[in-house]
Design a protein around this motif. Structure first.
Motif, PDB file in Angstrom:
ATOM      1  N   CYS A 135       0.890  -1.173  -0.013  1.00  0.00           N
ATOM      2  CA  CYS A 135      -0.062   0.111   0.050  1.00  0.00           C
ATOM      3  C   CYS A 135       0.912   1.114   0.023  1.00  0.00           C
ATOM      4  N   ASP A 136       0.276   2.394  -0.530  1.00  0.00           N
ATOM      5  CA  ASP A 136       1.078   3.665  -0.687  1.00  0.00           C
ATOM      6  C   ASP A 136       1.321   4.070   0.824  1.00  0.00           C
ATOM      7  N   GLU A 154       6.948  -5.363   6.289  1.00  0.00           N
ATOM      8  CA  GLU A 154       8.254  -6.036   6.041  1.00  0.00           C
ATOM      9  C   GLU A 154       9.428  -4.813   5.651  1.00  0.00           C
ATOM     10  N   GLY A 155       8.784  -3.871   5.068  1.00  0.00           N
ATOM     11  CA  GLY A 155       9.782  -2.855   4.627  1.00  0.00           C
ATOM     12  C   GLY A 155       9.084  -1.717   3.504  1.00  0.00           C
ATOM     13  N   ARG A 156       9.746  -0.884   3.232  1.00  0.00           N
ATOM     14  CA  ARG A 156       9.442   0.191   2.409  1.00  0.00           C
ATOM     15  C   ARG A 156      10.174  -0.032   1.103  1.00  0.00           C
ATOM     16  N   LEU A 157       9.161   0.043  -0.062  1.00  0.00           N
ATOM     17  CA  LEU A 157       9.760  -0.054  -1.146  1.00  0.00           C
ATOM     18  C   LEU A 157       9.710   1.117  -2.066  1.00  0.00           C
ATOM     19  N   ARG A 171       5.776   5.939  -6.764  1.00  0.00           N
ATOM     20  CA  ARG A 171       5.834   6.382  -5.203  1.00  0.00           C
ATOM     21  C   ARG A 171       5.983   5.139  -4.200  1.00  0.00           C
ATOM     22  N   PRO A 172       6.493   5.401  -3.046  1.00  0.00           N
ATOM     23  CA  PRO A 172       7.085   4.331  -2.227  1.00  0.00           C
ATOM     24  C   PRO A 172       5.789   3.694  -1.861  1.00  0.00           C
ATOM     25  N   SER A 173       6.131   2.542  -1.485  1.00  0.00           N
ATOM     26  CA  SER A 173       5.011   1.531  -0.843  1.00  0.00           C
ATOM     27  C   SER A 173       5.496   1.045   0.326  1.00  0.00           C
ATOM     28  N   LEU A 174       4.762   0.439   1.340  1.00  0.00           N
ATOM     29  CA  LEU A 174       4.931  -0.257   2.293  1.00  0.00           C
ATOM     30  C   LEU A 174       4.620  -1.911   2.003  1.00  0.00           C
ATOM     31  N   MET A 175       5.378  -2.813   2.053  1.00  0.00           N
ATOM     32  CA  MET A 175       5.145  -4.311   1.961  1.00  0.00           C
ATOM     33  C   MET A 175       4.723  -4.913   3.320  1.00  0.00           C
ATOM     34  N   TYR A 176       3.606  -5.557   3.406  1.00  0.00           N
ATOM     35  CA  TYR A 176       3.042  -6.241   4.333  1.00  0.00           C
ATOM     36  C   TYR A 176       3.009  -7.688   4.010  1.00  0.00           C
ATOM     37  N   ALA A 177       3.019  -8.499   4.998  1.00  0.00           N
ATOM     38  CA  ALA A 177       3.010  -9.947   4.641  1.00  0.00           C
ATOM     39  C   ALA A 177       2.642 -10.786   5.764  1.00  0.00           C
ATOM     40  N   ARG A 178       1.936 -11.819   5.430  1.00  0.00           N
ATOM     41  CA  ARG A 178       1.446 -13.009   6.670  1.00  0.00           C
ATOM     42  C   ARG A 178       2.115 -14.064   6.253  1.00  0.00           C
ATOM     43  N   CYS A 179       2.749 -14.702   6.993  1.00  0.00           N
ATOM     44  CA  CYS A 179       3.433 -16.107   6.558  1.00  0.00           C
ATOM     45  C   CYS A 179       3.256 -17.139   7.468  1.00  0.00           C
ATOM     46  N   ARG A 180       3.495 -18.483   7.076  1.00  0.00           N
ATOM     47  CA  ARG A 180       3.352 -19.609   7.954  1.00  0.00           C
ATOM     48  C   ARG A 180       4.585 -20.173   7.814  1.00  0.00           C
TER      49      ARG A 180
END
Length: 180
Positions: A135-136, A154-157, A171-180
């Protein structure tokens, strides 16, 4: 081989289902032409219902090919009327999410309910290890939605996505994740 998700999800308040041609007019009227809804998205507001019809055709093609599951979100009591979409782009062990919700439904927890339902089901599959979304950096509502669903930032892209409603530059985005 891509991850195989169910064709339908049912929650207490929502149905997540396959897109239909008849959805185009409802989506156009509900949110596709709303500039505030499209603000942080990769597409401009639709000016003509034909743009929305083309989008629904693309979604139906993605569904048929197995490359994605662009679920239409509708309230359980009226599943013929879309209120948004949650697209799951399918890869061998990862799902990449994109989503949109009509403005009248913002703040009611519908998107969190849909993302959480899809994520729980996907991560229960043997072949799925990661669900991610970007997301932005200014889209605080989207970031909060992902956090509520157990996603970790997880970080900023940097220079990641062009959002035409905000300008021509990536534009920069934020990377989100859900893992197992």
């Amino acid at each position: 081989m891509a991850i195989l998700l169910p064709e339908r999800f049912q929650t207490a308040r929502l149905v997540l289902r396959e897109p239909r041609k008849a959805d185009a007019l409802h989506i156009f009227d509900a949110y596709a032409q709303d500039s505030e809804v499209a603000r942080y998205l990769v597409w401009r507001p639709h000016r003509l219902v034909g743009e929305t019809e083309n989008f629904i055709s693309y979604c139906m093609e993605g569904w048929a090919s197995g490359r994605s599951r662009p679920y239409v979100l509708a309230r359980s009591e009226n599943e013929a009327i879309p209120i948004g979409m949650l697209e799951a782009r399918l890869f061998s062990s990862t799902i990449d999410l994109g989503y949109v919700l009509q403005r009248a439904c913002w703040g009611l927890g519908f998107m969190s309910e849909a993302i959480d339902t899809l994520s729980n089901a996907a991560l229960a599959l043997h072949e799925c290890f990661r669900i991610q979304a970007t997301c932005d950096t200014e889209n605080q509502a989207s970031a909060r939605t992902l956090q509520k669903c157990g996603f970790s930032m997880e970080g900023r892209l940097e220079r990641h996505a062009v959002l035409p409603n905000l300008g021509p530059e990536p534009r920069p985005s934020l990377m989100y994740a859900r893992c197992r």
